[in-house]
Scaffold this motif. Structure first.
Motif, PDB file in Angstrom:
ATOM      1  N   MET A  20      72.277 -34.055 -40.251  1.00 15.23           N
ATOM      2  CA  MET A  20      71.667 -32.739 -40.070  1.00 15.23           C
ATOM      3  C   MET A  20      71.397 -32.144 -41.450  1.00 15.23           C
ATOM      4  O   MET A  20      72.258 -31.506 -42.041  1.00 15.23           O
ATOM      5  CB  MET A  20      72.600 -31.823 -39.274  1.00 15.23           C
ATOM      6  CG  MET A  20      73.017 -32.368 -37.945  1.00 15.23           C
ATOM      7  SD  MET A  20      71.624 -32.488 -36.825  1.00 15.23           S
ATOM      8  CE  MET A  20      72.413 -33.185 -35.404  1.00 15.23           C
ATOM      9  N   ILE A  21      70.205 -32.412 -41.959  1.00 14.57           N
ATOM     10  CA  ILE A  21      69.866 -31.951 -43.295  1.00 14.57           C
ATOM     11  C   ILE A  21      68.647 -31.044 -43.249  1.00 14.57           C
ATOM     12  O   ILE A  21      67.869 -31.069 -42.302  1.00 14.57           O
ATOM     13  CB  ILE A  21      69.620 -33.129 -44.262  1.00 14.57           C
ATOM     14  CG1 ILE A  21      68.674 -34.138 -43.652  1.00 14.57           C
ATOM     15  CG2 ILE A  21      70.916 -33.779 -44.661  1.00 14.57           C
ATOM     16  CD1 ILE A  21      68.353 -35.314 -44.530  1.00 14.57           C
ATOM     17  N   ARG A  22      68.506 -30.253 -44.292  1.00 19.61           N
ATOM     18  CA  ARG A  22      67.429 -29.273 -44.372  1.00 19.61           C
ATOM     19  C   ARG A  22      66.066 -29.955 -44.506  1.00 19.61           C
ATOM     20  O   ARG A  22      65.935 -31.002 -45.138  1.00 19.61           O
ATOM     21  CB  ARG A  22      67.707 -28.429 -45.612  1.00 19.61           C
ATOM     22  CG  ARG A  22      66.795 -27.284 -45.802  1.00 19.61           C
ATOM     23  CD  ARG A  22      67.196 -26.565 -47.070  1.00 19.61           C
ATOM     24  NE  ARG A  22      66.557 -25.295 -47.134  1.00 19.61           N
ATOM     25  CZ  ARG A  22      67.056 -24.249 -47.779  1.00 19.61           C
ATOM     26  NH1 ARG A  22      68.200 -24.347 -48.397  1.00 19.61           N
ATOM     27  NH2 ARG A  22      66.407 -23.116 -47.794  1.00 19.61           N
ATOM     28  N   ARG A  37      67.766 -23.783 -40.393  1.00 18.12           N
ATOM     29  CA  ARG A  37      66.832 -23.954 -39.282  1.00 18.12           C
ATOM     30  C   ARG A  37      65.395 -23.865 -39.779  1.00 18.12           C
ATOM     31  O   ARG A  37      65.054 -22.949 -40.532  1.00 18.12           O
ATOM     32  CB  ARG A  37      67.086 -22.863 -38.245  1.00 18.12           C
ATOM     33  CG  ARG A  37      66.329 -23.078 -36.970  1.00 18.12           C
ATOM     34  CD  ARG A  37      66.608 -21.966 -35.969  1.00 18.12           C
ATOM     35  NE  ARG A  37      66.088 -22.262 -34.673  1.00 18.12           N
ATOM     36  CZ  ARG A  37      64.810 -22.401 -34.371  1.00 18.12           C
ATOM     37  NH1 ARG A  37      63.896 -22.297 -35.313  1.00 18.12           N
ATOM     38  NH2 ARG A  37      64.427 -22.660 -33.144  1.00 18.12           N
ATOM     39  N   PRO A  38      64.516 -24.793 -39.373  1.00 17.55           N
ATOM     40  CA  PRO A  38      63.112 -24.721 -39.789  1.00 17.55           C
ATOM     41  C   PRO A  38      62.409 -23.569 -39.069  1.00 17.55           C
ATOM     42  O   PRO A  38      62.504 -23.447 -37.849  1.00 17.55           O
ATOM     43  CB  PRO A  38      62.546 -26.077 -39.377  1.00 17.55           C
ATOM     44  CG  PRO A  38      63.468 -26.615 -38.368  1.00 17.55           C
ATOM     45  CD  PRO A  38      64.806 -26.005 -38.611  1.00 17.55           C
ATOM     46  N   LYS A  39      61.724 -22.723 -39.831  1.00 20.50           N
ATOM     47  CA  LYS A  39      61.104 -21.541 -39.236  1.00 20.50           C
ATOM     48  C   LYS A  39      59.591 -21.506 -39.423  1.00 20.50           C
ATOM     49  O   LYS A  39      58.944 -20.549 -39.044  1.00 20.50           O
ATOM     50  CB  LYS A  39      61.719 -20.284 -39.845  1.00 20.50           C
ATOM     51  CG  LYS A  39      63.198 -20.147 -39.564  1.00 20.50           C
ATOM     52  CD  LYS A  39      63.741 -18.862 -40.152  1.00 20.50           C
ATOM     53  CE  LYS A  39      65.223 -18.784 -39.998  1.00 20.50           C
ATOM     54  NZ  LYS A  39      65.951 -19.394 -41.100  1.00 20.50           N
ATOM     55  N   GLY A  40      59.024 -22.521 -40.034  1.00 24.76           N
ATOM     56  CA  GLY A  40      57.591 -22.530 -40.319  1.00 24.76           C
ATOM     57  C   GLY A  40      56.738 -22.590 -39.061  1.00 24.76           C
ATOM     58  O   GLY A  40      57.099 -23.221 -38.075  1.00 24.76           O
ATOM     59  N   LYS A  50      58.841 -36.825 -33.055  1.00 29.29           N
ATOM     60  CA  LYS A  50      59.762 -37.955 -32.984  1.00 29.29           C
ATOM     61  C   LYS A  50      60.033 -38.626 -34.326  1.00 29.29           C
ATOM     62  O   LYS A  50      61.052 -39.263 -34.494  1.00 29.29           O
ATOM     63  CB  LYS A  50      59.293 -38.977 -31.964  1.00 29.29           C
ATOM     64  CG  LYS A  50      58.024 -39.702 -32.310  1.00 29.29           C
ATOM     65  CD  LYS A  50      57.686 -40.703 -31.240  1.00 29.29           C
ATOM     66  CE  LYS A  50      56.391 -41.420 -31.534  1.00 29.29           C
ATOM     67  NZ  LYS A  50      56.031 -42.335 -30.493  1.00 29.29           N
ATOM     68  N   GLU A  51      59.147 -38.479 -35.310  1.00 28.77           N
ATOM     69  CA  GLU A  51      59.382 -39.126 -36.598  1.00 28.77           C
ATOM     70  C   GLU A  51      60.358 -38.338 -37.478  1.00 28.77           C
ATOM     71  O   GLU A  51      60.775 -38.819 -38.524  1.00 28.77           O
ATOM     72  CB  GLU A  51      58.060 -39.352 -37.337  1.00 28.77           C
ATOM     73  CG  GLU A  51      57.354 -38.101 -37.821  1.00 28.77           C
ATOM     74  CD  GLU A  51      56.384 -37.515 -36.799  1.00 28.77           C
ATOM     75  OE1 GLU A  51      55.647 -36.595 -37.181  1.00 28.77           O
ATOM     76  OE2 GLU A  51      56.344 -37.981 -35.648  1.00 28.77           O
ATOM     77  N   ARG A  52      60.709 -37.135 -37.074  1.00 32.10           N
ATOM     78  CA  ARG A  52      61.637 -36.296 -37.848  1.00 32.10           C
ATOM     79  C   ARG A  52      63.074 -36.561 -37.406  1.00 32.10           C
ATOM     80  O   ARG A  52      63.322 -37.044 -36.307  1.00 32.10           O
ATOM     81  CB  ARG A  52      61.310 -34.809 -37.658  1.00 32.10           C
ATOM     82  CG  ARG A  52      59.883 -34.446 -37.975  1.00 32.10           C
ATOM     83  CD  ARG A  52      59.578 -34.633 -39.434  1.00 32.10           C
ATOM     84  NE  ARG A  52      58.141 -34.575 -39.653  1.00 32.10           N
ATOM     85  CZ  ARG A  52      57.584 -34.672 -40.827  1.00 32.10           C
ATOM     86  NH1 ARG A  52      58.315 -34.866 -41.906  1.00 32.10           N
ATOM     87  NH2 ARG A  52      56.279 -34.615 -40.949  1.00 32.10           N
ATOM     88  N   THR A  53      64.029 -36.174 -38.270  1.00 35.63           N
ATOM     89  CA  THR A  53      65.445 -36.367 -37.912  1.00 35.63           C
ATOM     90  C   THR A  53      65.874 -35.358 -36.859  1.00 35.63           C
ATOM     91  O   THR A  53      65.127 -34.429 -36.529  1.00 35.63           O
ATOM     92  CB  THR A  53      66.363 -36.216 -39.143  1.00 35.63           C
ATOM     93  OG1 THR A  53      66.246 -34.880 -39.638  1.00 35.63           O
ATOM     94  CG2 THR A  53      66.016 -37.200 -40.221  1.00 35.63           C
ATOM     95  N   GLY A  54      67.086 -35.517 -36.364  1.00 39.44           N
ATOM     96  CA  GLY A  54      67.599 -34.638 -35.315  1.00 39.44           C
ATOM     97  C   GLY A  54      67.803 -33.213 -35.791  1.00 39.44           C
ATOM     98  O   GLY A  54      67.974 -32.942 -36.976  1.00 39.44           O
ATOM     99  N   ILE A  55      67.780 -32.324 -34.850  1.00 42.16           N
ATOM    100  CA  ILE A  55      67.961 -30.906 -35.131  1.00 42.16           C
ATOM    101  C   ILE A  55      69.306 -30.476 -34.537  1.00 42.16           C
ATOM    102  O   ILE A  55      69.791 -31.103 -33.596  1.00 42.16           O
ATOM    103  CB  ILE A  55      66.772 -30.114 -34.534  1.00 42.16           C
ATOM    104  CG1 ILE A  55      66.563 -28.794 -35.250  1.00 42.16           C
ATOM    105  CG2 ILE A  55      66.895 -29.934 -33.061  1.00 42.16           C
ATOM    106  CD1 ILE A  55      65.214 -28.173 -34.974  1.00 42.16           C
TER     107      ILE A  55
END
Length: 143
Positions: A20-22, A37-40, A50-55
């Motif tokens: 769980m990284i930024r 948490r990503p807010k963009g 799906k290509e991104r890491t887990g949240i």
């Protein structure tokens, strides 16, 4: 001691859990790897592509009964002085000797822990470690 089935379940879950990284921590040196948490608005991370890491979500957590325990199943207590060993339950708790403690006091804590049969969690073989440190202390005194 914690329930063995729950400890096994926690181990299995942690092996599957993504880091769980930024988002974009590698692009700027000032950004730490800690979770934010990503807010963009157009963020692919926030949209859970799906290509991104887990949240961070509740499903990745450990069972409540074993949350915060050491991998051995013992509750760990950080010890800074020999006096702190008096109120430790040896069947359900283990000790972690604080990093700021020097060698002389660490030797003292280890001797008391071995007498009371308390588990030391951050030293693998306390007998060998103790022998090596005492030998080193004697050599320094001679020199």
């Amino acid at each position: 001691m914690a329930d063995k089935k729950l400890m096994e379940h926690r181990k299995r879950m942690k092996s599957k859990k993504p880091a769980m990284i930024r988002q974009d921590w590698y692009k700027k040196t000032r950004l730490a790897k800690v979770w934010r948490r990503p807010k963009g608005l157009h963020s692919k991370f926030r949209h859970r592509r799906k290509e991104r890491t887990g949240i961070v979500e509740p499903g990745w957590g450990s069972p409540c009964q074993v949350k915060g325990l050491h991998s051995s199943g013992l509750e760990f207590v950080i010890v800074n002085s020999p006096a702190a060993l008096e109120n430790i339950a040896k069947d359900s708790q283990g000790i972690l000797i604080a990093a700021s403690v020097g060698d002389k006091k660490k030797i003292e804590i280890l001797k008391i822990a071995m007498q009371k049969k308390i588990t030391v969690l951050n030293i693998k073989n306390s007998i060998e470690w103790l022998a090596g440190k005492e030998l080193g202390m004697e050599q320094r005194k001679k020199a």
